[in-house]
Design an enzyme around this catalytic site. Structure first.
Site, mmCIF file in Angstrom:
data_model
loop_
_atom_site.group_PDB
_atom_site.id
_atom_site.type_symbol
_atom_site.label_atom_id
_atom_site.label_comp_id
_atom_site.label_asym_id
_atom_site.label_seq_id
_atom_site.Cartn_x
_atom_site.Cartn_y
_atom_site.Cartn_z
ATOM 1 N N ASN A 14 0.622 -1.585 0.243
ATOM 2 C CA ASN A 14 -0.125 0.148 0.280
ATOM 3 C C ASN A 14 0.840 1.734 -0.228
ATOM 4 O OD1 ASN A 14 -2.228 1.856 0.171
ATOM 5 N ND2 ASN A 14 -2.475 1.754 2.240
ATOM 6 N N LYS A 16 0.284 4.238 -0.598
ATOM 7 C CA LYS A 16 -0.700 5.142 0.300
ATOM 8 C C LYS A 16 -0.166 7.010 -1.044
ATOM 9 C CE LYS A 16 -0.665 4.145 4.751
ATOM 10 N NZ LYS A 16 -0.915 4.543 5.453
ATOM 11 N N HIS A 97 -10.313 4.598 4.832
ATOM 12 C CA HIS A 97 -8.678 4.093 5.500
ATOM 13 C C HIS A 97 -9.197 5.801 6.743
ATOM 14 C CE1 HIS A 97 -4.794 5.073 6.294
ATOM 15 N NE2 HIS A 97 -4.344 3.548 5.987
ATOM 16 N N GLU A 145 -6.611 -1.544 12.333
ATOM 17 C CA GLU A 145 -6.105 -0.902 12.546
ATOM 18 C C GLU A 145 -6.745 0.655 13.790
ATOM 19 O OE1 GLU A 145 -3.234 -0.394 8.579
ATOM 20 O OE2 GLU A 145 -3.950 0.757 8.762
ATOM 21 N N ILE A 150 -0.755 4.538 12.734
ATOM 22 C CA ILE A 150 -0.541 4.130 11.717
ATOM 23 C C ILE A 150 0.862 4.869 11.005
ATOM 24 C CG2 ILE A 150 -0.753 5.170 8.724
ATOM 25 C CD1 ILE A 150 -4.242 4.032 10.606
ATOM 26 N N GLY A 182 1.549 -1.052 11.667
ATOM 27 C CA GLY A 182 2.468 -1.354 11.297
ATOM 28 C C GLY A 182 3.864 -2.012 11.263
ATOM 29 N N SER A 204 4.942 2.347 4.545
ATOM 30 C CA SER A 204 5.945 2.965 5.188
ATOM 31 C C SER A 204 7.187 2.107 5.594
ATOM 32 C CB SER A 204 6.273 4.055 5.852
ATOM 33 O OG SER A 204 5.245 3.542 7.419
#
Length: 233
Positions: A14, A16, A97, A145, A150, A182, A204
């Site tokens: 993802n 983003k 989200h 989540e 996040i 995470g 990330s």
């Protein structure tokens, strides 16, 4: 329309808004190769403008947009028309989200439109209470989540994962569950899947790593390893 069949354990890449264009395409191609090599279903989220290009350049991914609106063809300036993504081969969409929240009414309409067009719905919830409310809308997949985790590299507590898994399945055992807060390492992948979730994924922890493709490879290898072992706790 019939939805593409998704097998557990699955993985979501993802990016983003970290990646777009050529960089997103490069990671998608790497994910596509991993999906084939390890026989793991991978959902890859894209910017709407990149959906057609990445769909045409890959063969094994579930191309996934990050949002649609519950609208029909006609008036609706500035919204995402579900037909516009289904028309280019998109297989799934995220909804609600934490970075793009929706009201329950908006979410219900978007889920209904996605169902009409054969799009897999991945609905997010940031608490146990919200998870129960969203589960009642019968999305295909739910993401549980806590908003505060996040992007932090800190995963949800195993007890939270297990509690949300149980609560959702008590409402609708057909909903697949994604635990992905995470996720930064292969060990995080194992923790999520061993909680009883059907899938996991990352943002990330992958795209901000010095070598995103290497990190992604290790994560997908772990998914395949756990699948082959029967995902023991």
């Amino acid at each position: 329309m019939r939805k593409k069949q998704l097998r557990a354990p699955f993985f979501v890449v993802n990016p983003k808004a970290y990646l777009y264009g050529k960089e997103s395409l490069a990671l998608a191609k790497a994910a596509d190769q991993l999906a084939e090599k390890y026989d793991v279903d991978i959902l890859f989220t894209v910017q709407h403008a990149d959906a057609a290009t990445i769909k045409q350049a890959t063969n094994h991914l579930f191309i996934t947009v990050q949002h649609i609106d519950g609208m029909t063809v006609g008036r609706g300036m500035g919204y995402v028309l579900p037909e516009s993504v289904a028309n280019v081969g998109v297989a799934a969409t995220f909804l609600n989200h934490a970075e793009h929240p929706m009201t329950l009414d908006e979410l219900a309409k978007a889920i209904n439109r996605a169902d009409e067009l054969g799009l897999i719905t991945i609905a997010c919830a940031n608490s146990l209470q919200e998870a129960k409310a969203v589960a009642a809308l019968q999305p295909d997949i739910m993401v549980c989540e806590p908003t505060e985790l996040i992007g932090t590299g800190q995963t949800s507590d195993v007890s939270y994962m297990e509690e949300t898994n149980q609560a959702i399945r008590a409402i609708n055992k057909e909903i697949k569950i994604l635990q992905a807060a995470g996720i930064s390492t292969a060990d995080d992948v194992a923790k999520a899947l061993q909680s009883g979730a059907d899938g996991t994924g990352g943002t990330s922890g992958i795209v901000c790593a010095p070598d995103p493709q290497n990190v992604l490879t290790e994560m997908i290898k772990k998914v395949a390893e756990l699948r082959d072992e029967g995902i023991k706790r």
